[in-house]
Design an enzyme around this catalytic site. Structure first.
Site, PDB file in Angstrom:
ATOM      1  N   HIS A  20      -7.139  -4.580  12.703  1.00  0.00           N
ATOM      2  CA  HIS A  20      -5.758  -4.670  13.183  1.00  0.00           C
ATOM      3  C   HIS A  20      -5.706  -4.688  14.702  1.00  0.00           C
ATOM      4  CE1 HIS A  20      -6.678  -0.396  13.506  1.00  0.00           C
ATOM      5  NE2 HIS A  20      -5.656  -0.263  14.341  1.00  0.00           N
TER       6      HIS A  20
ATOM      7  N   ASP B 132      -2.978  -2.851  17.378  1.00  0.00           N
ATOM      8  CA  ASP B 132      -2.074  -1.717  17.165  1.00  0.00           C
ATOM      9  C   ASP B 132      -0.614  -2.150  17.094  1.00  0.00           C
ATOM     10  OD1 ASP B 132      -4.064   0.247  17.037  1.00  0.00           O
ATOM     11  OD2 ASP B 132      -4.266   0.199  19.213  1.00  0.00           O
TER      12      ASP B 132
ATOM     13  N   HIS C  51      -9.455  -4.213  16.044  1.00  0.00           N
ATOM     14  CA  HIS C  51     -10.458  -3.168  15.872  1.00  0.00           C
ATOM     15  C   HIS C  51     -10.307  -2.534  14.505  1.00  0.00           C
ATOM     16  CE1 HIS C  51      -6.867  -1.211  17.498  1.00  0.00           C
ATOM     17  NE2 HIS C  51      -7.256  -0.106  16.881  1.00  0.00           N
TER      18      HIS C  51
ATOM     19  N   ARG D 261      -4.871   9.138  21.469  1.00  0.00           N
ATOM     20  CA  ARG D 261      -4.676   7.756  21.932  1.00  0.00           C
ATOM     21  C   ARG D 261      -3.349   7.625  22.646  1.00  0.00           C
ATOM     22  NH1 ARG D 261      -3.689   3.287  17.499  1.00  0.00           N
ATOM     23  NH2 ARG D 261      -1.591   3.167  18.366  1.00  0.00           N
TER      24      ARG D 261
HETATM   25  C1  SIN Z   1      -7.061   3.259  15.971  1.00  0.00           C
HETATM   26  O1  SIN Z   1      -6.846   2.343  15.199  1.00  0.00           O
HETATM   27  O2  SIN Z   1      -6.451   3.379  17.030  1.00  0.00           O
HETATM   28  C2  SIN Z   1      -8.126   4.283  15.640  1.00  0.00           C
HETATM   29  C3  SIN Z   1      -9.472   3.784  15.965  1.00  0.00           C
HETATM   30  C4  SIN Z   1     -10.529   4.801  15.670  1.00  0.00           C
HETATM   31  O3  SIN Z   1     -10.214   5.927  15.285  1.00  0.00           O
HETATM   32  O4  SIN Z   1     -11.697   4.460  15.802  1.00  0.00           O
END
Ligand code: SIN
Length: 279
Positions: free
Chosen positions: A93, A95, A244, A259
């Site tokens: 995805h 974000d 990611h 985050r």
């Molecule tokens: C996310 O999608 O922001 C999480 C990524 C992660 O925990 O590696």
């Protein structure tokens, strides 16, 4: 130092907790645009310092449903342990692509990591677009797709549909499948397995078939880098040119971090900018 010839670079010699000169900020922004995701080690950041670093690149996004530490609504807690039955970001995805104006970037600071595993994969959506065959590029070039979130965020948070601040907890938006990156003017593939549910104007099986081709293609290892976290590592990714996914291979161990997410602009599409702006 580049991680692969396609995507990702580790940057040394900068302390993200302090005040950064204009020159360093500019260099970091250029590195982000060039490498699409940049990594830092050994960063001691309080939540306020983490937010201050994010604000150097734009306003911070407040997620409609994800948990935040008390007093820091602009921060998302990323946490998994022996009590977890799901973790954030287990499918490819970018974000919050369900937002009408999806974020420009995200900065994840990891505090606790498992002894092994818990890596994050990143993939270049420039490379994904550029390696599609010309007939598929033509097919998707003028199509738009729906990005929805109730099936992603609803399951985990169980919020009411309308939040106390009046925002929809589960936004959905129509975006071009091929977007133009606003800083490089290069084309990127902008559909993802997590949020994208259907292609506007196609029949259900046509839409499922085309999305399957694109989702399989996005997961090609040659478009990726894989980041091995250590405590205090930071990853800063460009949501407009990458996707990611997290790897939950460490159950029941604990992985914990925070985050911040930086607001962006409406995805642009060169051929149909006018009609997109009307949506
Ligand atoms: C996310 O999608 O922001 C999480 C990524 C992660 O925990 O590696």
């Amino acid at each position: 130092m580049p991680l692969t010839p396609v995507i990702g670079a580790e940057i040394h010699g900068v302390d993200l907790s302090g005040s950064l000169t204009d020159k360093v900020q500019k260099e970091l922004r250029e590195a982000l645009i060039t490498y699409q995701v940049i990594f830092f080690r050994d960063q001691n950041l309080t939540l306020d310092q983490h937010k201050a670093f994010g604000r150097l690149f734009g306003e911070l996004h407040i997620h409609p449903t994800e948990p935040s530490p008390e007093g820091h609504p602009e921060v998302i807690t990323i946490h998994a342990d022996e009590n977890s039955n799901a973790v954030a970001g287990m499918k490819w995805h970018s974000d919050v692509s369900c937002d009408t104006v999806p974020p420009m970037g995200s900065i994840l600071h990891m505090h606790e990591v498992p002894a092994a595993g818990g890596d994050t994969l990143f993939a270049s959506m420039y490379r994904a677009y550029e390696t599609l065959s010309a007939p598929i590029q033509t097919l998707i070039g003028n199509l738009f797709a729906w990005h929805e979130s109730i099936h992603v965020h609803g399951k985990r948070s169980g919020n009411d549909r309308i939040l106390r601040d009046g925002r929809d907890a589960y936004p959905e938006s129509l975006h071009p499948i091929v977007c133009i990156h606003p800083e490089t003017n290069r084309k990127v593939l902008f559909v993802n397995e997590n949020f994208t549910t259907r292609i506007e104007g196609l029949g259900r099986s046509e839409s499922e078939g085309v999305l399957k081709i694109l989702f399989d293609h996005i997961a090609t290892p040659e478009f990726q880098c894989r980041f091995r976290w250590q405590p205090k590592s930071v990853a800063f990714w460009d949501n407009r040119s990458t996707q990611h996914r997290s790897v939950w291979d460490y159950y029941p161990a604990c992985r914990h971090g925070y985050r911040v997410t930086i607001t962006g602009e409406k995805p642009g599409h060169s051929a149909t900018q006018t009609s997109f702006e009307r949506l």
